[in-house]
Write a protein that holds these residues in place. Structure first.
Motif, mmCIF file in Angstrom:
data_model
loop_
_atom_site.group_PDB
_atom_site.id
_atom_site.type_symbol
_atom_site.label_atom_id
_atom_site.label_comp_id
_atom_site.label_asym_id
_atom_site.label_seq_id
_atom_site.Cartn_x
_atom_site.Cartn_y
_atom_site.Cartn_z
ATOM 1 N N ALA A 20 0.922 -1.269 0.125
ATOM 2 C CA ALA A 20 -0.114 0.038 -0.195
ATOM 3 C C ALA A 20 0.875 1.322 -0.008
ATOM 4 N N HIS A 21 2.287 1.211 0.058
ATOM 5 C CA HIS A 21 2.952 2.238 0.310
ATOM 6 C C HIS A 21 2.959 3.000 -1.146
ATOM 7 N N PRO A 22 3.056 4.540 -1.110
ATOM 8 C CA PRO A 22 2.627 5.446 -2.176
ATOM 9 C C PRO A 22 3.806 5.379 -3.153
ATOM 10 N N LEU A 23 5.028 5.319 -2.521
ATOM 11 C CA LEU A 23 6.191 5.198 -3.376
ATOM 12 C C LEU A 23 6.211 3.798 -4.132
ATOM 13 N N VAL A 24 5.946 2.977 -3.479
ATOM 14 C CA VAL A 24 5.764 1.414 -4.153
ATOM 15 C C VAL A 24 4.835 1.359 -5.351
ATOM 16 N N ARG A 25 3.607 1.949 -4.835
ATOM 17 C CA ARG A 25 2.633 1.931 -5.996
ATOM 18 C C ARG A 25 2.798 2.662 -7.174
ATOM 19 N N SER A 26 3.670 3.781 -7.011
ATOM 20 C CA SER A 26 3.567 4.707 -8.135
ATOM 21 C C SER A 26 5.234 4.256 -8.776
ATOM 22 N N ARG A 27 6.361 4.225 -7.901
ATOM 23 C CA ARG A 27 7.523 3.786 -8.780
ATOM 24 C C ARG A 27 7.773 2.316 -9.126
ATOM 25 N N TYR A 28 7.316 1.319 -8.328
ATOM 26 C CA TYR A 28 7.239 0.081 -8.383
ATOM 27 C C TYR A 28 5.910 -0.829 -8.316
ATOM 28 N N PRO A 29 5.201 -0.492 -9.538
ATOM 29 C CA PRO A 29 3.752 -1.182 -9.175
ATOM 30 C C PRO A 29 3.934 -2.745 -9.484
ATOM 31 N N VAL A 30 4.695 -3.310 -9.991
ATOM 32 C CA VAL A 30 5.071 -4.790 -10.035
ATOM 33 C C VAL A 30 5.169 -5.358 -8.774
ATOM 34 N N LEU A 31 5.754 -4.563 -7.963
ATOM 35 C CA LEU A 31 6.036 -5.092 -6.606
ATOM 36 C C LEU A 31 4.786 -4.836 -5.750
ATOM 37 N N ALA B 82 13.089 -9.095 -10.522
ATOM 38 C CA ALA B 82 13.323 -8.332 -11.648
ATOM 39 C C ALA B 82 13.628 -6.889 -11.402
ATOM 40 N N LEU B 83 13.664 -6.587 -10.249
ATOM 41 C CA LEU B 83 13.935 -4.995 -9.880
ATOM 42 C C LEU B 83 15.531 -4.832 -9.457
ATOM 43 N N ASP B 84 16.187 -6.030 -9.568
ATOM 44 C CA ASP B 84 17.630 -5.892 -8.986
ATOM 45 C C ASP B 84 17.796 -5.442 -7.559
ATOM 46 N N PRO C 184 13.647 4.620 -12.926
ATOM 47 C CA PRO C 184 12.541 5.405 -13.229
ATOM 48 C C PRO C 184 11.370 4.722 -14.305
ATOM 49 N N TRP C 185 11.857 3.810 -15.173
ATOM 50 C CA TRP C 185 10.841 3.205 -16.096
ATOM 51 C C TRP C 185 9.988 1.868 -15.443
ATOM 52 N N ALA C 186 10.658 1.646 -14.118
ATOM 53 C CA ALA C 186 9.793 0.736 -13.368
ATOM 54 C C ALA C 186 8.414 1.091 -13.203
ATOM 55 N N ALA C 187 8.117 2.420 -13.221
ATOM 56 C CA ALA C 187 6.704 2.936 -13.135
ATOM 57 C C ALA C 187 5.801 2.089 -14.218
ATOM 58 N N ALA D 272 7.068 -11.273 -13.814
ATOM 59 C CA ALA D 272 7.237 -9.796 -13.160
ATOM 60 C C ALA D 272 8.078 -9.005 -14.386
ATOM 61 N N ALA D 273 7.513 -7.982 -14.928
ATOM 62 C CA ALA D 273 8.101 -7.591 -15.950
ATOM 63 C C ALA D 273 8.031 -5.759 -15.797
ATOM 64 N N ALA D 274 9.278 -5.285 -16.320
ATOM 65 C CA ALA D 274 9.078 -3.700 -16.504
ATOM 66 C C ALA D 274 9.910 -3.440 -17.818
ATOM 67 N N LEU D 275 9.165 -2.307 -18.486
ATOM 68 C CA LEU D 275 9.453 -2.376 -19.695
ATOM 69 C C LEU D 275 9.629 -0.670 -20.151
ATOM 70 N N ASP D 276 10.484 -0.534 -20.832
ATOM 71 C CA ASP D 276 10.812 0.817 -21.488
ATOM 72 C C ASP D 276 11.028 0.853 -23.031
ATOM 73 N N VAL D 277 9.881 1.441 -23.503
ATOM 74 C CA VAL D 277 9.857 1.393 -24.998
ATOM 75 C C VAL D 277 10.030 2.815 -25.535
ATOM 76 N N ARG D 278 10.913 3.125 -26.552
ATOM 77 C CA ARG D 278 11.143 4.352 -27.036
ATOM 78 C C ARG D 278 11.033 4.210 -28.486
ATOM 79 N N ASP D 279 10.332 5.258 -29.034
ATOM 80 C CA ASP D 279 10.033 5.189 -30.467
ATOM 81 C C ASP D 279 9.954 3.759 -31.339
#
Length: 331
Positions: free
Chosen positions: A80-91, A171-173, A221-224, A245-252
């Motif tokens: 429920a922690h706000p920083l976890v939910r915003s920065r690491y929603p996978v967690l 996944a989050l190192d 940052p892109w773990a959001a 568990a996945a985090a993805l940074d797609v650019r162009d």
């Protein structure tokens, strides 16, 4: 229940000192796994060191943007922690996918890292289990296999690692901080859990006299733009057949960064390094996601009762990455 001595530790130094003096001792935090194992006569500590009152229940932001999570933080609070939910929603999603609300209110982060397998033969003291009794054999090899692993197995053990939280942390190192009378050391989460090999009873790199004090997440940052997807036999209070568990940074349209880990299929939380290598720099899309998943699962060893997991994992990886690429990645 066997008789045991009980010690309530007022500080970390007392706790690690007690465990050093009593090699047969165990730490007690939330107790959601240890107490069950003691009731089943699987764990037989001669001393229980209660650490529940130690000041290890804080969630702190690190200067570079990561998080430091105390080992005694409850799973429900972390989710429920706000920083976890915003920065690491996978967690947050992984935690909410695990156990029940009542158990999440008791279970701790440190205890979750040490959670033992839910293989039915491990809990059945009449069965042969090398993890419970080294050298006894493994009844799962020719028995009920639906809940067992297809990656990282050996001829001595095919038990799957049960934790949802650890898959997200892999996944989050994340790094694990542990303390003993010898001092403090840090262990990468991806190297914290051991493959069974010929010693499946040795499950982690943690020494018997070490106490987990914290877990740290690096800034990413892109773990959001991350997601935890869990496939199970029923909608709640069930362990994963397959999880991603996945985090993805797609650019162009190109994958600039990816973190991927699998649960339910490995004898430890399975960081998908081969898939990550193939995906980095590739055009984001079903073809690349499928190729990466197939490469990661090429070494899977299925048995009659769990062979379905390889295809299920492939599909779950592709579906999770497609969802993340459709959602987009923050700049």
């Amino acid at each position: 229940m066997r008789p045991f001595a009980y010690l309530s530790a007022p500080d970390v130094a007392t706790a690690v000192g007690a465990i050093a003096e009593h090699p047969g001792a165990r730490f007690l935090g939330g107790g959601t796994n240890l107490v069950d194992l003691m009731r089943q006569n699987i764990e037989r500590p001669d001393t229980v060191v209660d650490i529940s009152r130690l000041p290890l229940d804080r969630i702190e932001e690190l200067p570079e943007g990561g998080l430091r999570i105390g080992a005694l933080v409850r799973n429900s609070r972390l989710a429920a922690h706000p920083l976890v939910r915003s920065r690491y929603p996978v967690l947050s999603q992984a935690l909410l996918a695990g156990a029940s609300a009542q158990l999440r209110n008791m279970a701790t982060v440190g205890g979750n890292l040490l959670q033992r397998t839910r293989c039915p033969y491990f809990y059945d003291t009449a069965a042969h289990c090398n993890k419970r009794e080294p050298g006894a054999g493994c009844d799962a090899l020719d028995g009920f296999q639906r809940s067992t692993a297809v990656l990282g197995t050996s001829e001595h053990c095919i038990a799957a690692h049960p934790s949802d939280l650890c898959v997200a942390l892999a996944a989050l190192d994340a790094e694990v901080e542990a303390e003993s009378v010898r001092g403090v050391r840090r262990i990468p989460l991806t190297g914290f859990h051991r493959l069974p090999g010929g010693t499946p009873h040795l499950e982690t790199e943690l020494a018997t006299d070490e106490l987990i004090t914290a877990v740290e997440l690096p800034a990413l940052p892109w773990a959001a733009n991350s997601r935890y997807r869990k496939v199970r036999d029923r909608a709640s209070y069930a362990f994963a057949l397959v999880s991603v568990a996945a985090a993805l940074d797609v650019r162009d349209g190109t994958v600039a960064g990816v973190r991927l880990a699998l649960g339910g299929v490995g004898t430890r939380p399975w960081r998908a390094r081969a898939a990550e290598r193939l995906l980095t720099g590739a055009r984001a899309g079903t073809a690349a996601f499928t190729e990466a998943a197939e490469a990661e699962l090429a070494g899977a060893v299925g048995r009659p009762g769990n062979a379905f997991k390889t295809e299920l994992a492939r599909r779950t990886v592709v579906a999770t990455l497609r969802r993340l690429s459709a959602d987009g990645s923050p700049a």
